[in-house]
Design an enzyme around this catalytic site. Structure first.
Site, short mmCIF file in Angstrom:
data_model
loop_
_atom_site.label_atom_id
_atom_site.label_comp_id
_atom_site.label_asym_id
_atom_site.label_seq_id
_atom_site.Cartn_x
_atom_site.Cartn_y
_atom_site.Cartn_z
N HIS A 283 0.83 -1.21 0.00
CA HIS A 283 0.00 0.00 0.00
C HIS A 283 0.86 1.25 0.00
O HIS A 283 1.84 1.37 0.74
CB HIS A 283 -1.01 -0.01 1.15
CG HIS A 283 -0.45 0.04 2.53
ND1 HIS A 283 -0.12 1.22 3.17
CD2 HIS A 283 -0.18 -0.96 3.42
CE1 HIS A 283 0.31 0.95 4.39
NE2 HIS A 283 0.30 -0.36 4.58
N ASP A 295 6.26 0.82 6.60
CA ASP A 295 4.82 0.64 6.46
C ASP A 295 4.23 1.71 5.57
O ASP A 295 3.80 2.75 6.06
CB ASP A 295 4.17 0.66 7.85
CG ASP A 295 2.69 0.33 7.82
OD1 ASP A 295 2.24 -0.30 6.85
OD2 ASP A 295 1.99 0.70 8.77
N GLU A 329 -4.89 1.83 2.60
CA GLU A 329 -4.96 0.67 3.50
C GLU A 329 -5.09 1.11 4.94
O GLU A 329 -5.80 0.49 5.74
CB GLU A 329 -3.70 -0.19 3.33
CG GLU A 329 -3.73 -1.51 4.11
CD GLU A 329 -3.18 -1.39 5.53
OE1 GLU A 329 -3.36 -2.34 6.31
OE2 GLU A 329 -2.57 -0.34 5.86
N GLU A 330 -4.44 2.21 5.30
CA GLU A 330 -4.31 2.58 6.71
C GLU A 330 -5.63 2.99 7.36
O GLU A 330 -5.86 2.68 8.52
CB GLU A 330 -3.29 3.72 6.88
CG GLU A 330 -1.85 3.33 6.56
CD GLU A 330 -1.26 2.34 7.55
OE1 GLU A 330 -1.97 1.89 8.44
OE2 GLU A 330 -0.07 2.02 7.40
#
Length: 460
Positions: A283, A295, A329-330
Site C-alpha cells: 500500500h 509501512d 490501506e491505513e
C-alpha cells in the site's frame, strides 16, 4: 503386455526430468537473487518515496505525489500496461501538533507524548482536562459503567503480549482498544480516551493508527489519542499513588469529505494465459508522523522490483503479472476494495496474489490462504528457498489489501519478514528511511520474485 516395458521406461525417465526441472529452477532463482542484490532498484525508489516525498496519508498532497512518482517509474520499466485506477478515499488531517500533560496538583504538571488517532475528532478549542480512569480492556470498561466513567478520560493500558513470538499476534490481541475504545467509552459518558501505543518497546514515541466511531451520533464522538509506552507506564504508576490526578490534552485534527485518489497498476501480459492474473503489491499510503519506509513503502518498492527483475532478466511470464500499489490501506482499505470490485465486474481470473506489508526486514518465508491441495504444492517449493534462509511455508493470512479478493478462488499470500523490530516503528515518527537495511529490503524483493516465478511457471 507390451505396455509394461514402456511404463517402466517412463518411470525411469520421470526422475531425470524432475531433477532437470529442479536444477533449472534453482538456477533461475539464484539469477533473480543475484540481480536483486547487485543491481537492485528498490532501495533507490524507497529513498525517493521516504526522503523526497515523506509521509503519504490518504487524500494528502504527498499521497498524490507518490502516485505520480510510482506511475512514472513503472512507465520507465517498459511494461505492457501502466494505469491509474480511481478510488475515493477518506481525508483526515492532524493539524497543529498535539499537546498533553499530567497534572498531579493545580499548577504542577508533567508533559507527556501523545498523538491523535486517525479519524478522531478534535478536542474543544480550550482542550480537554479531566480525571483519568485506567482500564485493561473493553470488558473492564463495561463492568465499571457510567457511574465511574462519566466525565473522565478513559486510559486503555493493555500492553501487547510480549510472550507471543509472532508480534503480529501480539498486535492483534491489543489493537481492539485503539480501534473501538473511543466508541465504547463514549457510551458511558467519557470525555476522551488515551490508548497505550501498539509497541513492545518502551520509548517516548506515540504510535498512530485508525480508530472508528461506528454509527454513534456526531455530538457523542470524543477525542482519542495514543500515548507513548514510556508515558503510559508513568501515568499508570502515578494513578496508583493518586487516583484523582488529571490529564490535559489538546488536539486539532479534522475529518474532511472524501477525495479522489488512485491505485497505481502495472502489468506484464502473459504469453500463454493472458487472462490468468497474478498480483503482487503493497500500500502506497502511510501515516504522517514518519515517512512510511517500513509501512509500507518497503512493500511497494519490493513489488515494483518483481516486475523490474523479470524485465531485466528477459523472463516472459506465462500468466499476466500485475503490480498494484494500493491506496488507503491505513484508514479505510478503499484501494483494496476498489481493485477487487473492478476485477469482479470484469470477471477477471486472479489465480494468485502476494502482498508485502510487514516491513522491509529479513525475509523468513510466506504464509498462504489456500486449499489443502494448493498448500501442499506450495510447500514442495520450500526447499528451493532454504539456501536463502527462508523457512516459513505455512497456512496463514495474505494481507489486508488483497483480502477483498478472497472467495474468488484466488490464493492469497503474504511475505513474512522477521517481525521482532517491526512494531518499534509501526505508525510512529521513527518509521524512517534510516531504519531500513538495503540488503534486507532487496532480499525481500528477490524472495517475492522467486515465488511469483514458480507460481507463474507451474500454476496452482
Amino acid at each position: 503386455m507390451k505396455r509394461f516395458p514402456l511404463l517402466i521406461l517412463l518411470l525411469a525417465v520421470l526422475p531425470v526430468f524432475a531433477q532437470s526441472s529442479l536444477e533449472k529452477d534453482e538456477a533461475k532463482i539464484k539469477e533473480i537473487y543475484d540481480m536483486a542484490l547487485t543491481n537492485g532498484q528498490s532501495y533507490n525508489w524507497l529513498g525517493h518515496l521516504s526522503n523526497t516525498i515523506g509521509g503519504r496519508l490518504s487524500g494528502s498532497y504527498n499521497a498524490q505525489r507518490a502516485v505520480d512518482y510510482t506511475k512514472k517509474e513503472l512507465d520507465s520499466l517498459g511494461l505492457d500496461r501502466v494505469w491509474l485506477q480511481e478510488v475515493m478515499v477518506p481525508k483526515w488531517t492532524r493539524g497543529f501538533r498535539e499537546y498533553a500533560y499530567i497534572e498531579t496538583i493545580p499548577g504542577s504538571s508533567m508533559p507527556i507524548n501523545i498523538c491523535a488517532l486517525g479519524g478522531s475528532v478534535a478536542t474543544p478549542d480550550g482542550g480537554t482536562k479531566a480525571e483519568v480512569i485506567e482500564v485493561k480492556d473493553l470488558e473492564e470498561l463495561e463492568k465499571l459503567g457510567e457511574a465511574k466513567i462519566k466525565g473522565k478520560i478513559v486510559f486503555f493500558n493493555r500492553p501487547m503480549d510480549a510472550t507471543k513470538i509472532n508480534t503480529f499476534s501480539a498486535y492483534g490481541g491489543a489493537v481492539d482498544q485503539r480501534a473501538n475504545g473511543a466508541a465504547e467509552a463514549s457510551k458511558f459518558g467519557a470525555v476522551g480516551v488515551l490508548v497505550r501505543s501498539m509497541n513492545l518497546k518502551i520509548d517516548e514515541y506515540p504510535h498512530a493508527g485508525s480508530m472508528y466511531y461506528g454509527d454513534i451520533p456526531e455530538e457523542q464522538k470524543i477525542p482519542a489519542a495514543a500515548i507513548s509506552t514510556k508515558d503510559a507506564e508513568y501515568l499508570s504508576g502515578n494513578l496508583k499513588l493518586q487516583k484523582d490526578l488529571k490529564v490535559y490534552f489538546k488536539m486539532n485534527c479534522e475529518n474532511h469529505p472524501d477525495v479522489k485518489s488512485y491505485n497505481v497498476i502495472g502489468e506484464i501480459t502473459g504469453s500463454e494465459y493472458p487472462d490468468e492474473y497474478i498480483v503482487v503489491g503493497g500500500h502506497l499510503d502511510s501515516w504522517d508522523l514518519g515517512d512510511g519506509s517500513h509501512d509500507d513503502g518497503a512493500g511497494c518498492v519490493q513489488s515494483m522490483e518483481v516486475l523490474r527483475l523479470f524485465k531485466e532478466l528477459n523472463y516472459k511470464p506465462k500468466r499476466s503479472i500485475r503490480v498494484v500499489l494500493f491506496m488507503n490501506e491505513e484508514n479505510g482499505l478503499r484501494g483494496g476494495k476498489k481493485y477487487a470490485e473492478v476485477a469482479k465486474d470484469k470477471n477477471e481470473n486472479h489465480v494468485f496474489a502476494l502482498e508485502s506489508d510487514s516491513g522491509g526486514f529479513t525475509p523468513r518465508g510466506f504464509t498462504f490462504n489456500a486449499n489443502e491441495n494448493q498448500l501442499q504444492k506450495l510447500k514442495i517449493w520450500a526447499s528451493l528457498f532454504k539456501p536463502y534462509y527462508l523457512h516459513i511455508f505455512k497456512e496463514g493470512e495474505g494481507g489486508a489489501d488483497i483480502g477483498p479478493l478472497e472467495g474468488s478462488g484466488t490464493v492469497l499470500a503474504g511475505l513474512q519478514p522477521d517481525s521482532q523490530r517491526y512494531f518499534d516503528y509501526h505508525h510512529a515518527a521513527t518509521d524512517t528511511f534510516d531504519k531500513v537495511s538495503k540488503r534486507e529490503l532487496e532480499l525481500g524483493g528477490a524472495s517475492m520474485a522467486a515465488l511469483i516465478y514458480l507460481v507463474d511457471k507451474y500454476g496452482l
